[in-house]
Design a protein around this motif. Structure first.
Motif, short mmCIF file in Angstrom:
data_model
loop_
_atom_site.label_atom_id
_atom_site.label_comp_id
_atom_site.label_asym_id
_atom_site.label_seq_id
_atom_site.Cartn_x
_atom_site.Cartn_y
_atom_site.Cartn_z
N MET A 7 -42.65 28.95 13.16
CA MET A 7 -41.99 30.04 11.91
C MET A 7 -43.52 30.52 11.97
SD MET A 7 -40.87 30.03 8.20
CE MET A 7 -38.98 29.74 8.26
N ARG A 8 -44.82 29.64 12.16
CA ARG A 8 -46.14 29.87 11.92
C ARG A 8 -46.05 30.96 12.36
NH1 ARG A 8 -49.52 27.17 7.99
NH2 ARG A 8 -48.30 25.84 6.72
N HIS A 9 -45.92 30.79 13.77
CA HIS A 9 -45.98 31.34 15.35
C HIS A 9 -45.10 32.84 15.24
CE1 HIS A 9 -46.62 31.88 19.41
NE2 HIS A 9 -45.59 32.23 19.71
N ALA A 10 -43.99 33.04 14.77
CA ALA A 10 -43.47 34.11 14.61
C ALA A 10 -44.01 35.35 13.65
CB ALA A 10 -41.59 33.65 13.92
N MET A 11 -44.53 34.41 12.75
CA MET A 11 -45.02 35.28 11.69
C MET A 11 -46.71 36.16 12.06
SD MET A 11 -45.13 32.30 8.90
CE MET A 11 -46.07 33.54 7.20
N ALA A 12 -47.34 35.20 13.17
CA ALA A 12 -48.30 35.34 13.41
C ALA A 12 -47.95 36.56 14.55
CB ALA A 12 -48.72 33.84 14.26
N GLU A 13 -46.94 36.50 15.42
CA GLU A 13 -47.06 37.72 16.11
C GLU A 13 -46.22 38.90 15.10
OE1 GLU A 13 -47.35 36.67 20.28
OE2 GLU A 13 -48.78 35.52 19.11
N ALA A 14 -46.36 38.73 14.42
CA ALA A 14 -44.96 40.23 13.34
C ALA A 14 -45.63 41.29 13.95
CB ALA A 14 -44.70 39.26 12.49
N GLU A 15 -44.61 42.06 14.47
CA GLU A 15 -45.00 43.39 14.52
C GLU A 15 -44.99 43.82 13.36
OE1 GLU A 15 -43.96 47.18 17.09
OE2 GLU A 15 -42.70 45.40 16.87
N VAL A 16 -46.30 44.09 12.73
CA VAL A 16 -45.95 45.47 11.04
C VAL A 16 -46.59 46.73 11.24
CG1 VAL A 16 -46.53 42.64 10.70
CG2 VAL A 16 -48.24 44.38 10.55
N GLY A 17 -46.67 47.14 9.80
CA GLY A 17 -46.73 48.39 9.45
C GLY A 17 -46.52 48.61 7.84
N GLN B 218 -48.53 45.31 4.65
CA GLN B 218 -48.02 44.49 6.36
C GLN B 218 -47.13 42.99 5.59
OE1 GLN B 218 -51.26 45.78 5.45
NE2 GLN B 218 -50.08 47.88 6.46
N SER B 219 -46.15 43.80 5.28
CA SER B 219 -44.87 42.60 4.40
C SER B 219 -44.33 42.01 6.06
CB SER B 219 -43.60 42.96 4.00
OG SER B 219 -43.20 44.30 4.41
N GLY B 220 -44.24 42.43 6.46
CA GLY B 220 -43.49 42.61 8.56
C GLY B 220 -44.32 40.85 8.66
N ILE B 221 -45.48 40.37 8.51
CA ILE B 221 -45.67 38.83 8.06
C ILE B 221 -44.56 38.39 7.59
CG2 ILE B 221 -47.60 37.23 8.05
CD1 ILE B 221 -49.61 39.36 8.62
N LEU B 222 -44.28 38.20 7.09
CA LEU B 222 -43.01 37.13 6.06
C LEU B 222 -42.30 37.62 6.13
CD1 LEU B 222 -45.12 38.29 2.31
CD2 LEU B 222 -45.76 35.68 3.40
N ALA B 223 -41.80 39.05 6.79
CA ALA B 223 -40.18 38.99 6.62
C ALA B 223 -39.98 38.26 8.14
CB ALA B 223 -40.02 40.44 7.37
N ALA B 224 -40.84 38.42 9.20
CA ALA B 224 -40.87 37.29 10.55
C ALA B 224 -40.62 36.25 10.64
CB ALA B 224 -41.64 37.72 10.91
N ALA B 225 -41.14 35.63 9.17
CA ALA B 225 -39.83 34.50 8.69
C ALA B 225 -38.95 33.96 8.06
CB ALA B 225 -41.35 33.83 7.61
#
Ligand SMILES: *Cc1c(COP(=O)(O)O)cnc(C)c1O
Length: 344
Positions: free
Chosen positions: A16-26, A233-240
């Motif tokens: 999950m942390r990996h997915a968060m680190a890789e998230a595309e954000v805006g 940049q909530s994508g970091i959270l949404a990726a989780a």
């Protein structure tokens, strides 16, 4: 420490942390965060609703729904055990001026007749307007219970026939889906708004997603800003959360199996009376040990297993989750068994 305090304790896994680190954000407020947009679309599809919005917490999902559905002085009908009544700091009154009218249900569930008795007659200037029915699934303090689907639908139909909107606090709806086999979209069809929590058994660090009609979600965005819940940049959270949708739903069955094993073990300990679980919560009573909940919880914590209070003087709650396995349950039972043996 074996921690059965709550499924909120789950920590994000390495994947999950990996997915968060890789998230595309805006910028989320500009609707330019692609990962958050994708999460909202995934949840809208899962729940069969036209639209959804990502929010920082489940409590904010509930509070925004109350604010959108009701005007000041309106009444919402709700079971007395629900989170909105007990654990949201009076938010319905403070933020929306909503009066809550409680029903004395059983395990957080009630009948069409109970509902009808709570709805105010229309046509007089003295009575509050009943605008909303609030449901909860699974019922938290009700015991992690799953509404029988026909009862859920009947209560929802009766509310809608009386002109009420129906809101579901679906913090643990996915536990109910896994336990009942009834798809999320079928529960959701009985509701005008509902949300699921990602920071409970689904194992993400933060977030809930509220779903409903396009108009409802457009209004919800206004209050998301007003209540201070608009993000960047909530994508970091949404990726989780997306990772949780892909990997952490089916495994809720493991939590339910662990809860059942815990229930069976507790039931075999003299002095303890456990309530049969339907999902990932086991409530049990310790008055047979001559203890109250606070005393039992303190002693158990000292011995290496943590529980939470269960809304009742001698009622204790245990919650299974991603970060406890069958061996932890066996160990917890051993600890409680020793503790009980010293008392009776
Ligand atoms: C945890 C919970 C909430 C609140 O969710 P947060 O994400 O902690 O704000 C609301 N309703 C129920 C039934 C819950 O268990």
């Amino acid at each position: 420490m074996i921690d059965l305090f709550s499924d909120t304790l789950t920590k994000p896994s390495p994947a999950m942390r990996h997915a968060m680190a890789e998230a595309e954000v805006g910028d989320e407020q500009k609707r330019e965060d692609p990962t958050t947009n994708r999460l909202q679309q995934r949840v809208a599809e899962l729940l069969g609703k036209p639209a959804a919005v990502f929010l920082p917490s489940g409590a904010m999902c509930n509070q925004i729904a109350l604010r959108v559905h009701c005007r000041q002085g309106d009444e919402a009908v709700i079971d007395r055990s629900y989170h909105i009544v007990n654990f949201e700091v009076g938010g319905a009154a403070a933020l929306s001026g909503v009066q809550l009218r409680t029903i004395d249900g059983e395990r957080g569930m009630f009948s069409v007749d109970d509902l009808k008795a709570a709805i105010r007659p229309r046509g007089t200037l003295h009575l509050p307007l009943t605008k909303l029915l609030c449901l909860e699934q699974t019922t938290n303090m009700g015991g992690g219970g799953v509404w029988p689907f026909e009862q859920f639908r009947a209560v929802s139909d009766a509310a809608r026939d009386a002109g009420l909107a129906v809101h579901l606090d679906g913090a643990r709806l996915m536990n109910a889906v896994v336990a009942s086999g009834v798809p999320a979209s079928e529960w959701a069809a009985c509701c005008d708004s509902l949300w699921i929590d990602f920071s409970k058994g689904l194992g993400a660090p933060v977030g809930g997603v509220l779903a409903g009609s396009a108009e409802f979600i457009a209004e919800s965005w206004r209050f998301k800003h007003q209540f201070g819940g608009a993000l960047r940049q909530s994508g970091i959270l949404a990726a989780a959360c997306i990772h949780a949708l892909d990997h952490h739903i089916d495994r809720l069955a493991d939590d339910h199996a662990n809860a059942r094993a815990l229930y069976q073990g507790l039931s075999a300990i003299p002095g303890i009376r456990a309530e049969e679980p339907e999902t990932n919560m086991v409530f049990f009573h310790v008055d047979g040990l001559g203890m109250d909940a606070a005393g039992f919880i303190a002693a158990a914590t000292q011995a290496g297993v943590r529980f939470s209070p269960g809304a009742g003087p001698a009622r204790v709650r245990a919650v299974t989750h991603l970060d406890v396995d069958a061996a932890d349950i066996a160990k917890a039972l051993e600890i409680v068994g020793d503790l009980a043996a010293a008392r009776v």
